[in-house]
Design a protein around this motif. Structure first.
Motif, mmCIF file in Angstrom:
data_model
loop_
_atom_site.group_PDB
_atom_site.id
_atom_site.type_symbol
_atom_site.label_atom_id
_atom_site.label_comp_id
_atom_site.label_asym_id
_atom_site.label_seq_id
_atom_site.Cartn_x
_atom_site.Cartn_y
_atom_site.Cartn_z
ATOM 1 N N PRO A 1 37.933 37.438 35.988
ATOM 2 C CA PRO A 1 37.273 37.035 37.118
ATOM 3 C C PRO A 1 35.833 36.297 36.806
ATOM 4 O O PRO A 1 35.261 36.795 35.936
ATOM 5 C CB PRO A 1 37.012 38.297 37.858
ATOM 6 C CG PRO A 1 37.248 39.661 36.925
ATOM 7 C CD PRO A 1 38.051 38.762 35.899
ATOM 8 N N ARG B 1 32.820 46.631 40.707
ATOM 9 C CA ARG B 1 33.984 47.551 41.158
ATOM 10 C C ARG B 1 35.059 46.895 41.288
ATOM 11 O O ARG B 1 35.921 47.501 40.934
ATOM 12 C CB ARG B 1 33.340 48.247 42.571
ATOM 13 C CG ARG B 1 32.121 49.380 42.318
ATOM 14 C CD ARG B 1 32.103 50.187 43.650
ATOM 15 N NE ARG B 1 31.784 49.460 44.815
ATOM 16 C CZ ARG B 1 30.470 49.064 45.038
ATOM 17 N NH1 ARG B 1 29.403 49.855 44.600
ATOM 18 N NH2 ARG B 1 30.436 48.516 46.334
ATOM 19 N N TYR B 2 35.024 45.741 41.689
ATOM 20 C CA TYR B 2 36.253 44.975 42.150
ATOM 21 C C TYR B 2 37.060 44.755 40.576
ATOM 22 O O TYR B 2 38.111 44.964 40.388
ATOM 23 C CB TYR B 2 36.321 43.733 42.810
ATOM 24 C CG TYR B 2 37.485 42.667 42.758
ATOM 25 C CD1 TYR B 2 38.330 42.868 43.685
ATOM 26 C CD2 TYR B 2 37.688 41.674 41.777
ATOM 27 C CE1 TYR B 2 39.398 42.214 43.721
ATOM 28 C CE2 TYR B 2 38.608 40.889 41.837
ATOM 29 C CZ TYR B 2 39.659 41.102 42.915
ATOM 30 O OH TYR B 2 40.688 40.300 42.802
ATOM 31 N N ALA B 3 36.257 44.283 39.694
ATOM 32 C CA ALA B 3 36.884 43.966 38.368
ATOM 33 C C ALA B 3 37.343 45.326 37.716
ATOM 34 O O ALA B 3 38.217 45.274 37.075
ATOM 35 C CB ALA B 3 35.660 43.231 37.493
ATOM 36 N N ARG C 1 38.660 47.959 39.410
ATOM 37 C CA ARG C 1 39.901 48.185 39.959
ATOM 38 C C ARG C 1 40.823 47.466 39.288
ATOM 39 O O ARG C 1 42.066 47.743 39.203
ATOM 40 C CB ARG C 1 39.681 47.978 41.263
ATOM 41 C CG ARG C 1 38.996 49.289 42.206
ATOM 42 C CD ARG C 1 38.950 49.263 43.648
ATOM 43 N NE ARG C 1 38.706 47.725 44.332
ATOM 44 C CZ ARG C 1 37.712 47.637 44.759
ATOM 45 N NH1 ARG C 1 36.470 48.326 44.789
ATOM 46 N NH2 ARG C 1 37.296 46.291 45.332
ATOM 47 N N GLN C 2 40.579 46.146 39.345
ATOM 48 C CA GLN C 2 41.570 45.221 38.869
ATOM 49 C C GLN C 2 42.016 45.253 37.195
ATOM 50 O O GLN C 2 43.201 44.705 36.728
ATOM 51 C CB GLN C 2 41.129 43.686 39.177
ATOM 52 C CG GLN C 2 41.125 43.377 40.617
ATOM 53 C CD GLN C 2 42.194 43.289 41.275
ATOM 54 O OE1 GLN C 2 43.413 43.003 40.998
ATOM 55 N NE2 GLN C 2 42.233 44.271 42.589
ATOM 56 N N GLU D 1 29.476 45.018 43.926
ATOM 57 C CA GLU D 1 30.849 45.016 44.611
ATOM 58 C C GLU D 1 31.770 44.403 43.735
ATOM 59 O O GLU D 1 32.911 44.687 43.471
ATOM 60 C CB GLU D 1 30.775 44.517 45.753
ATOM 61 C CG GLU D 1 30.024 45.165 47.097
ATOM 62 C CD GLU D 1 30.072 44.590 48.374
ATOM 63 O OE1 GLU D 1 31.048 43.537 48.585
ATOM 64 O OE2 GLU D 1 29.650 45.034 49.472
ATOM 65 N N GLN D 2 31.116 43.311 43.029
ATOM 66 C CA GLN D 2 31.938 42.358 42.098
ATOM 67 C C GLN D 2 32.357 43.318 40.829
ATOM 68 O O GLN D 2 33.439 43.385 40.373
ATOM 69 C CB GLN D 2 31.419 41.299 41.615
ATOM 70 C CG GLN D 2 31.097 40.232 42.808
ATOM 71 C CD GLN D 2 30.563 38.967 42.242
ATOM 72 O OE1 GLN D 2 31.033 38.251 41.765
ATOM 73 N NE2 GLN D 2 29.198 38.515 42.867
ATOM 74 N N HIS E 1 28.438 37.288 46.861
ATOM 75 C CA HIS E 1 28.876 38.658 46.937
ATOM 76 C C HIS E 1 27.999 39.675 46.128
ATOM 77 O O HIS E 1 27.471 39.210 45.166
ATOM 78 C CB HIS E 1 30.280 38.937 46.625
ATOM 79 C CG HIS E 1 31.237 38.146 47.492
ATOM 80 N ND1 HIS E 1 31.779 38.657 48.624
ATOM 81 C CD2 HIS E 1 31.793 37.189 47.009
ATOM 82 C CE1 HIS E 1 32.502 37.825 48.952
ATOM 83 N NE2 HIS E 1 32.590 36.696 48.351
#
Length: 395
Positions: free
Chosen positions: A313, A326-328, A330-331, A323-324, A319
């Protein structure tokens, strides 16, 4: 020491010096060999003499090295080495071969751009192959070499990558490295890596720095900058730290260019990086990788960096950064970047043995009667030692 084989280590930059250390340390404890060091002229040579001195290494002047005779030369750069009176063993200084040749003025009509260690401009001198041996990390490199400079295939050897081997060997000690860095248990740790040049993370730090300073809670996250030594050499440490003065007291550390960086990648929860080598090496760890926007036209299509750019990513300013992250996280899945990591070395775990065998073969000496083991990574210094605030402008 009488009757020694003399090996000259030619150091152009701090980055080259760090890579060459993986080779000349293989000669330790052998009383048949004397290792001599010299600093060759280079635009990014600042800090080299100080780095070597910190290791207890004495150097001979470049002009004296040109006049002397040696049995073997170890080099990670090409500038001036053809003038030396000895066979040259040339090694690369990064992950794969990422950056395409920037100076296209010497390219023949229709000749394609290739990375330095695969280009005719860096391997040939007056139409002939300069080094007596060239070492590569991956069998695929030989396939590319056959297209870009087939004359060099006869002296090319696949030996692997020392950083790959040391990072993989160090992964079981991840918690130990985190404690040495001063991280609390479970504390989020972000490592920001940068190669050098205007399209690097550092070249665009004005876009990322505000996000780091305003969007990451200082009490929760710790951040470390791992910048290419050429950045410090080109601008000077004072200027680099001056530009980063806003990081003082914000839990952000600026790792000095001479520090061992592999343990920080192992300790990281996230790595934010560009198309440089350190970002590619981070695919060997458990860290979630996020990329800063990069210049696709400067990157070799078959390099680890090019493949990573298709699967990792990308950080965007639209953003919140936490948050970015945490998204990375989770993915992120175990083995997510296995294909990228596989491009770093086709003989993982074998660099030190293969490289030592090649060196001793070129010296026409029998190898020591012990295995060449992967040296363990040293424990890193506490992050507080490198914090932007504690480093001070006097430096």
């Amino acid at each position: 020491m009488p009757d020694c084989e003399r090996v000259l280590v030619v150091v152009h930059t701090v980055a080259f010096a760090q890579r060459l250390r993986e080779a000349y340390c293989l000669l330790e404890a052998d009383l048949r060999i004397q290792v001599v060091f010299t600093v060759a002229p280079h635009a990014f040579g600042g800090g080299v003499a100080r780095y070597l001195e910190s290791l207890g290494i004495a150097t001979v002047p470049w002009e004296e090295a040109l006049r002397a005779e040696f049995d073997l030369v170890l080099a990670a750069g090409s500038r001036g080495v053809h003038e030396l009176n000895a066979p040259v063993l040339r090694m690369s200084h990064g992950a794969g071969h990422i950056k395409l040749l920037t100076d296209t003025s010497l390219l023949a009509p229709g000749e394609t751009r290739a990375p330095g260690m695969l280009s005719r401009q860096h391997l040939l001198h007056e139409g002939r192959v300069g080094p007596a041996a060239i070492v590569y990390a991956h069998e695929r490199d030989l396939e590319e070499l056959a297209l870009s400079c087939p004359e060099a295939l006869g002296v090319a050897h696949v030996v692997g990558d020392p950083c790959v081997d040391r990072i993989v060997a160090g992964m079981p000690r991840r918690e130990e490295y985190r404690r040495a860095l001063g991280l609390d248990e479970g504390q989020p740790f972000v490592v920001v890596t940068s190669t050098w040049g205007p399209t690097s993370t550092f070249g665009r730090i004005d876009a990322l720095l505000p996000q780091l300073l305003s969007q990451l809670p200082g009490d929760d996250y710790r951040v470390a900058f791992l910048f290419h030594p050429n950045i410090f050499s080109g601008h000077g440490s004072w200027q680099v730290r001056s530009w980063l003065a806003g990081c003082r007291g914000r839990g952000i550390s600026v790792v000095p260019p001479e520090a061992d960086w592999q343990s920080l990648l192992i300790a990281a929860d996230w790595v934010i990086g560009d198309h440089g080598s350190l970002t590619a090496y981070s695919t060997l760890t458990d860290a979630a990788v996020l990329l800063t926007p990069g210049p696709r036209r400067e990157i070799a299509a078959y390099s680890p960096a090019a493949l990573l750019a298709t699967v990792a990513p990308v950080v965007t300013p639209g953003h919140p950064l936490d948050e970015q992250l945490r998204y990375a996280a989770r993915q992120h899945r175990p083995g997510q970047y296995a294909q990228v990591a596989a491009l770093l070395s086709s003989v993982p775990g074998e660099f030190h043995q293969r490289m030592r065998t090649l060196i001793y073969s070129m010296l026409e000496l029998g190898e020591p009667a012990n295995a060449a083991l992967v040296p363990p990574l040293p424990l890193p210094a506490p992050l507080e030692q490198w914090e932007a605030g504690s480093l001070g402008m006097a430096q």
